[in-house]
Write an enzyme that holds these catalytic residues in place. Structure first.
Site: not given
Length: 793
Positions: A173, A249, A321, A323-324, A501
């Site tokens: 980000e 993968s 997604d 994670v922020d 992201d």
């Protein structure tokens, strides 16, 4: 602990639980086959994992020691101050107290898994200490330190550090913010944002999905327009400047209507990278009603790729997604406090001591706000940037869900465990009855409306996640799709899912999974050998050819230039495979040399002028070279996906800048021909490209040595395939499993420098697309055993 050598022993397996007492020692049988793969037979869970840990310590002790240190930030203690910064960074990214709380909260039956594993490791360590002259791995001697005992905490941290903190922790980000604001500075706000959206779209409607749209689809999110204002770029933040590539993968599962002499077939190729010792560890586990065989990364206490008596399973990275990044506003007169929900509160703090070989201990302060670990500090602006992760605090719940999934007997019970996983990993299923299935794993957050997941938001509490999204909306899943097969090469899981992201990874219409989908869709049915043969085809297939060769044909069709016609004939008659059949060190024919150079020229010509100083991160073609191997395989990179969109007339911004697509193609071809002629002469048919070899690195994926400096080995050609490959052929009356896990099962090197006989005995097997049996049934294990010991504890 006593070890007894035996030739034949019959052990009655009793389903029971609990830990043996000292006055009633239990026994564990450890049998090894002709490739050194251990099969553990025990009466209880503790004993099963005791035997597993013992075998791992015999085979991979130095690798496991360095993985433990890599994941906990204790490398400098044994390798010196050069690794101090690494240890500092690692310590800041996880919360030891949280992991210990999760361990303390476990039920006895779950704790036995990790306690048994650690005890087994320590049992072999005790034998080493009693006979170090023969049993101490040479790498410890060369590096001048001895292995330490293991604890349950160490066992679970291997999983936390190499799975959650690796595959579940990607986030770009801050990079995205800097890239977009650079584009805005170059082109103005509207054009700059449009270019960024072309490179890193929030949503794509035309990307191929693992689950066919007729089987799973959700409406496109209606809150795509961000309402939260854009933040300023941290003045001291540097975006990646080098080309960034991705591999990852693949997996395909074929149902009963498309297979021969089987009810279902699952083939997996996880692309973790290529290492010596092998990234995965093979084992058979048999106890307390559990029968499992397969392999798993870093000797996890669960088998990630394998089967039991009823079902088989596999995995790939999902890319969702979870994670922020939150920007925490510090109190002006006290940087130890930050603003949250209208009040200043203290940052959590702990003091960490890093031991440094040959130097003084170093103390570091680790701070974190409520959202998670701090990944960047902009002290001048009074802002810390923290990483909020959906899986944090649930690491052991995820690990145990994966363990339980391997004990399942049908799709419904397997799916229930898959839904408990908080990490973004795709999970695949096949059973003896011919059922196949898929689950897009991960705990996906319900964000506040207007939160653009590609950029940081304020950490003041107003943009906090609302809840976990419903599994029916956020986690595409299916049993027995209408297509009769499932294929994934890290592509989009299902229609309606938002893009991640990451600026280096995007879902769009151009996707290498089409190589697998086309082959599986065109085949009426597949034998096991034919299913395995898809590995060879896909490993050498050019990932760009299907999208660019038709454009070249269109562009050159009406051209009078003889050079263009000659090159087009070569390319259109190419089988789109890059091989070295005569083993002369060059790819066969001229097509690979021409096409790969063309892809690089085209990418540069289309993107470099529009991207300017942020072209670097998008400059990679994804191809390995003779000088630089790929990290984890070849993929269509985000920059090229944007180029293909523009060449096809799609996208909000015209990266061709008004030029006709055919003219762009011919211009790149002319430039390619001039470059190759200058380098190799005018005989087009004689042009060649040196082969990219495949090193198996003695440095682990975190950059830490895991073997001796002389233990790098190199394969003659890079293949775009799994770190390991396995195939599970499911029948009602018998399951047949195959695998190849290069370079070998054991990494043991004696103090005198002698390598174990299984050190490299799968290397040539892998390079030639061979495979070996995964023995499962007791009679097969017994018939193929080459050694047996009995452990007492």
């Amino acid at each position: 602990m006593k070890k007894v050598l035996v030739s034949i022993m019959v052990l009655s397996l009793v389903a029971c639980a609990g830990t043996a007492t000292q006055d009633t020692p239990n026994q564990v049988r450890l049998l090894r086959d002709s490739y050194g793969v251990p099969h553990i037979y025990a009466d209880e869970i503790y004993g099963l994992y005791y035997g597993y840990g013992y075998a791992v310590a015999q085979d991979r002790l130095f690798q496991m020691e360095m993985t433990r240190r890599s994941t906990q930030g204790t490398v400098a203690e044994v390798l010196g101050a050069d690794y101090l910064d690494y240890d500092k960074g690692t310590r800041s990214l996880f919360d030891p107290a949280s992991i210990r709380r999760q361990l303390d909260a476990l039920a006895d039956k779950d704790r036995d898994i990790f306690a048994g594993f650690a005890a087994g490791m320590n049992a072999w360590l005790a034998e080493i200490r009693a006979n170090a002259g023969e049993l101490m791995p040479k790498q410890f001697i060369d590096n001048g330190f001895e292995p330490a005992d293991w604890t349950p905490y160490d066992v679970v941290m291997i999983f936390v550090g190499t799975m959650a903190n690796r595959y579940g922790d990607f986030n770009t980000e801050l990079d995205n913010l800097k890239i977009r604001q650079s584009l805005i500075a170059q082109h103005g706000e509207l054009a700059g944002k449009a270019i960024f959206d072309q490179l890193n779209p929030r949503f794509t409607n035309n990307a191929p999905t693992t689950i066919p749209r007729d089987d799973w689809s959700v409406p496109v999110p209606d809150n795509l327009a961000p309402t939260y204002g854009e933040m300023a770029v941290p003045a001291n933040y540097l975006v990646f400047s080098a080309p960034t590539t991705t591999g990852m993968s693949n997996c395909y599962v074929i149902g009963k209507d498309k297979v021969e002499d089987a009810n279902s077939i699952l083939v997996n190729g996880p692309q973790f990278g290529w290492f010596n010792p092998a990234y995965v560890y093979s084992v058979g586990m048999h106890a307390a009603g559990i029968d499992i065989v397969g392999n798993t990364p870093c000797a996890y206490p669960m088998i990630m790729f394998g089967h039991n008596q009823s079902i088989g399973w596999g995995s790939t990275w999902a890319g969702g997604d979870i994670v922020d990044i939150y920007a925490e506003q510090l109190k002006p007169d006290d940087p130890g406090q930050y603003l949250y929900k209208g009040k200043y509160r203290k940052l959590q703090h702990r003091l960490e001591t890093i031991r440094v070989r040959g130097g003084e201990d170093v103390n570091i302060d680790v701070y974190r706000p409520v959202h998670g670990p701090i990944i960047h500090q902009d002290s001048d602006a009074g802002i810390y940037y923290a990483k909020h992760r959906a899986w944090e605090g649930r690491e052991l719940e995820t690990l145990l869900a994966w363990v339980a999934a391997t004990w399942a007997g049908d799709f419904e019970s397997w799916e229930a465990e898959a839904a408990r996983s908080s990490i973004n990993v795709n999970m695949y299923f096949a059973d003896v009855h011919g059922n196949i299935g898929y689950f897009f794993g991960g705990r996906y957050p319900q964000r506040v409306a207007g939160h653009d997941n590609r950029f940081p938001v304020t950490g003041d509490g107003s943009m906090d996640w609302l809840s976990r999204m419903s599994v029916d909306v956020a986690n595409p899943h299916v049993k027995n799709p209408g297509s009769g097969f499932l294929a994934n090469w890290n592509n989009k899981p299902g229609q309606g899912v938002m893009n991640p992201d990451f600026f280096f990874f995007s879902w769009s219409e151009a996707d290498r999974v089409d190589i697998l989908n086309t082959a599986l869709d065109q085949g009426d049915s597949f034998t096991a050998d034919q299913a395995w043969a898809l590995l060879t085809m896909s490993s050498y297939a050019d990932v760009h050819a299907a999208y660019l060769l038709p454009l070249i044909e269109t562009a050159v069709r009406d051209q009078d230039d003889e050079r263009l016609k000659t090159v087009n004939d070569i390319l259109q008659n190419w089988n789109r495979q890059s091989l070295d059949s005569d083993q002369d060190g060059n790819y066969d024919g001229a097509a690979t040399a021409i096409f790969r150079r063309f892809v690089g020229v085209l990418l540069n010509n289309v993107l470099s002028d529009d991207l300017g100083d942020v072209f670097g991160p998008f400059a990679a073609t994804g191809y390995p070279t003779a000088d630089t191997p790929s990290g984890a395989g070849t993929n269509i990179q985000a920059g090229m996906k944007a180029v293909i969109e523009s060449l096809s007339g799609r996208g909000e911004y015209d990266l061709l800048n008004g030029e006709n697509a055919s003219d762009v193609i011919t211009g790149a071809l002319f430039e390619t021909l001039d470059l190759l002629a200058q380098e190799q002469g005018d005989v087009v048919a004689a042009w060649r490209l040196p082969v990219a070899k495949r090193p198996f690195s003695n440095i682990n994926f975190l950059g830490i040595p895991q073997a001796g400096g002389d233990e790098l080995i190199t394969a003659p050609i890079e293949q775009n395939r799994g770190t390991e490959n396995n195939m599970i052929v499911m029948r009602e009356n018998a399951i047949i499993g195959w695998e190849v896990t290069p370079p070998g099962q054991s990494a043991f090197v004696s103090p005198a420098g002698k390598k174990n006989s299984h050190y490299k005995d799968q290397f040539d097997l892998y390079n030639s697309f061979g495979r070996k049996r995964m023995w499962f049934y007791a009679e097969d294990v017994e018939a193929n055993k080459k050694s047996e010991i009995v452990l007492e504890y």
